[in-house]
Write an enzyme that holds these catalytic residues in place. Sequence first.
Site, mmCIF file in Angstrom:
data_model
loop_
_atom_site.group_PDB
_atom_site.id
_atom_site.type_symbol
_atom_site.label_atom_id
_atom_site.label_comp_id
_atom_site.label_asym_id
_atom_site.label_seq_id
_atom_site.Cartn_x
_atom_site.Cartn_y
_atom_site.Cartn_z
ATOM 1 N N ASP A 18 6.625 -1.304 -5.750
ATOM 2 C CA ASP A 18 6.608 -1.080 -4.312
ATOM 3 C C ASP A 18 6.173 -2.399 -3.683
ATOM 4 O O ASP A 18 5.008 -2.771 -3.759
ATOM 5 C CB ASP A 18 5.615 0.053 -3.990
ATOM 6 C CG ASP A 18 5.382 0.221 -2.491
ATOM 7 O OD1 ASP A 18 6.066 -0.450 -1.690
ATOM 8 O OD2 ASP A 18 4.508 1.035 -2.129
ATOM 9 N N LYS A 65 7.062 -9.382 4.496
ATOM 10 C CA LYS A 65 8.184 -8.444 4.416
ATOM 11 C C LYS A 65 8.916 -8.337 5.760
ATOM 12 O O LYS A 65 10.107 -8.085 5.809
ATOM 13 C CB LYS A 65 7.645 -7.085 3.982
ATOM 14 C CG LYS A 65 8.679 -6.044 3.657
ATOM 15 C CD LYS A 65 7.999 -4.887 2.964
ATOM 16 C CE LYS A 65 8.897 -3.697 2.813
ATOM 17 N NZ LYS A 65 8.201 -2.613 2.102
ATOM 18 N N GLU A 92 12.379 3.528 0.009
ATOM 19 C CA GLU A 92 11.021 4.020 -0.238
ATOM 20 C C GLU A 92 10.884 5.546 -0.121
ATOM 21 O O GLU A 92 10.281 6.176 -0.994
ATOM 22 C CB GLU A 92 10.038 3.320 0.713
ATOM 23 C CG GLU A 92 9.817 1.870 0.305
ATOM 24 C CD GLU A 92 9.307 0.984 1.426
ATOM 25 O OE1 GLU A 92 8.914 1.519 2.484
ATOM 26 O OE2 GLU A 92 9.306 -0.246 1.249
ATOM 27 N N ASP A 124 6.818 8.343 6.445
ATOM 28 C CA ASP A 124 6.214 7.167 5.807
ATOM 29 C C ASP A 124 5.744 6.176 6.861
ATOM 30 O O ASP A 124 6.550 5.498 7.488
ATOM 31 C CB ASP A 124 7.260 6.519 4.874
ATOM 32 C CG ASP A 124 6.740 5.261 4.183
ATOM 33 O OD1 ASP A 124 5.667 4.752 4.559
ATOM 34 O OD2 ASP A 124 7.426 4.788 3.259
#
Length: 612
Positions: A8, A69, A167, A189
Amino acid sequence: MSRIVGIDLGTTNSLVAYMEDGFPKVIPDAEGHVLLPSVVAFTADGVLVGDAAKRQLVRNPTQTIYSVKRFMGKGYADVKEELRYFPFRVLSSEEVVRIKVGKREVTPPEVSALILKALKERAEAQLGEPVARAVITVPAYFNDSQRQATKDAGRIAGLDVLRIVNEPTAASLAYGLHRLTSGIVAVYDLGGGTFDISILKVKDGIFEVLATNGNTHLGGDDFDRALVDWLLADIRARHGVDLARDLEAMQELRLGAEAAKCRLSFEERTVLTIPFSQHGFTYRREICRADVEALIEPLVAQTLGPCRLALADAGLSAEQIDEVVLVGGSTRVPLVRRRVEELFGKPPHSQLNPDEVVALGAAVQAHILAGGITNMLLLDVTPLSLGIETLGGVMSVLIPRNTTIPTSAKELFTTSVDGQTVVDMHVLQGERELAKDNRSLARFELRGIDPMPAGMPRIEVTFLIDANGILQVQAKELRTGKAASIEVKPSYGLTDAEVERMIEESFAHAEEDVASRLLIETRNEADTVIRATERALGQGKELISEEEVGGIKEALAALTAVRDGSDRDAIREATDRLNQATLRLAEVLMDSALKAALTSKRVTEALEQKSR
Ligand code: AMP
């Protein structure tokens, strides 16, 4: 065959997991930490990754890169709006984002590669074997360029990335392993930098993603910013100082605000204390949960719209959702849980650690790829529509969003001008009608068409999306039989040659990078002991004999003398000696605060652990 790990690669933290005895497990580092902060620091002595990088963020804000990211697969124009939130310098080049660190320039995939490499080494240390293959997760909304950038990061880190997985899909896998029931699941999420909502159908061990939606710029970092802005205003009002331009102070404030926010998920009130010695005051303020809830309420509300849109895309109402799964550190916030429960009308599942669930799911996917689980099939969808620009600057969609992948689509186009021999192909991604409002993925030309009246050529355009969500486009003129086909490279800016160069560089510098990291860690340890000793001596030297004080001072001087050198063993030995020399002083200092000072490093670490 070597083992395949699941990774992850998060905005805030990253994790690695693997499958053992039928269960996914996260892999801790040597100190037992599972989360690797996604922070990379470029120091004069070398590169630091994770906790070591995060610890020196305050001292070295311009050379410490976090939340990278957000920059993956993007150009300067895509990110320039939010650069004011980051202390590091991003060069204003048109293509890929380039970050200036010292005399070097690094790209986001290179920075991510350093994080992946640290996870790879961690896994290798735990498993006692080389790890060369991985499954890496990305937010469902990542476009083609961002997925490709993530794959590149893997390659640079020396990992064969077998699959890029969304994800929320990974999270559903982690839960699905435990409860193979049939039903509809919503995966909510909310991490540090991104929000995703996915609606999944689960039946007989098969997962199908019905719809996804979200916001790539919403998460716990925004909660922190709201709190920091509030604190800045409070500091201005109470101390008459504007800290907004002081990079170091802003970092202190950001870290303090984040820690306070995390504590408030479990406590009703907390006290924030930050010494701003350079400004001559210590800021102290009690904050209660309601204060933070008032600040973040609008941000939490912003997650609900995408949830409703995803439900609409899936053709479902909220009542039809059977189970709700929480992913991401920010779902620990009680207000978030309340709002999610209100929307879906049922309490969300949170049995698995929300920080770990995605990595665990990635490990399950890795296991499936390795052939360990055969009764589970994974279907994923395209997050955004894909198409080409046609006459008048209009987007013509070939693959609508939320199409299950892998998939392909073909469509026939023609020319608009007599005798046209070249056709410009412009590949687009997005939901808007006009090409200019969508994201440009690639441009290429189809040449060599025989001159014909307008409307005569038959140009077949084929879109192909593989299981990783990576797109290939081909164009072919059918009427003349003369075919031309073109492969489209993602347009985020890194060429194959550049990626190759980065891989070579990373190999070339591997050994020195490790050596510099170890040296810096040893020096940090020495600094901690020196500081603790000085503090303890300052407060309790009359409690021990002069001779003992002399011994401590001698050991202190010896360590100080070698501290800046590059002999790691000498620093370590001198540190051990100073530790030994202060043992009696520590015993004598019955005052618990002073004892804590001597073990301050361990205490800090314990607190950091707790606040996670
Ligand atoms: P992730 O991207 O899933 O690693 O989530 C990281 C985000 O979760 C960061 O913004 C953290 O501040 C936030 N977070 C972690 N623990 C907590 C907590 N106990 N309460 C509130 N937010 C948290």
